[in-house]
Design a protein around this motif. Sequence first.
Motif: not given
Length: 294
Positions: A43, A48, A71-72, A79-81, A103, A105
């Motif tokens: 977060e 990303l 992105a969280r 994960v919602s982006v 992905t 991060a």
Amino acid sequence: MSSTAYHHGSLAVQQKLGVQEAAAHIAPSIRPGIRPVAAAFLELQPMLVLGAAAPDGRVWASLLTGAPGFARATDPHTVSVAAAPRPDDPLAQALAAEAPVGTLALDPRTRRRMRLNGTARPSARGLLIEAEQVFANCPKYLQRRELYAPGPAGPGPAPAHRGDALTEAQLAAVRAADTFFVATVGPDGADASHRGGNPGFVHTEGPRELLWRDYPGNAMFLTLGNLETDERAGLLFLDWEKGTTLQLSGRAETVYRSEERYVRFRVDSVVETPAASPLRWSAPEYSPANPTTP
């Protein structure tokens, strides 16, 4: 995820290099869920990296950016982006439907990184990713950079330049790079990983061929394991100060030379997008783990 955490390609590389015990020891770090410490790290990140295969079969690595929190993790497996690839990105069509993705991060400010592999599908915010493998990597070969204010507002990225070979300017950018990202695919899905070193660690052997040494790492060999089963790969080079992205798609093979190993990458397609990223980063503080380049 298999019960061993590794598919047969990774296991074959581990056996070839005699690191099965080390790989087995670290295997439990590959988890199917997102722990709170991983969610908190994600977060805080403004970018990303995604890796996936396009509908035409080519594999690409792409970059998504946003304000921290874009992105969280919404639960331990999702994960919602709040972003999606721009329409002319090579992965735009692939991620307009459900697709396996890898992905990464990465936080250059702290030399920390986290990989999350799973399945992506479109959402009202951009993308939803169902996590299947989540794990951290060590800080080796990560260059430290500070994040400056985002670039000035303007008309947005310029149109992408496409080709089937690298230009002289693109070759020079690759030779000057200290970081790139690599996307691969295999029996367990897609993966996105990081490669770093001092400038010159990526060798150009013509407009359609690159070579880099695969430095010692964590013994997992997820990238090389995927290449054992599927030679398709995608590379992403980022101009950290200007935001330009250079995306390459092609085929890669591992070359074993005495005590060292190299990856040879043959370019099939090139996409360069000026100012694709609004983020601006400082000059690097090179990792003390970087080997000296010849």
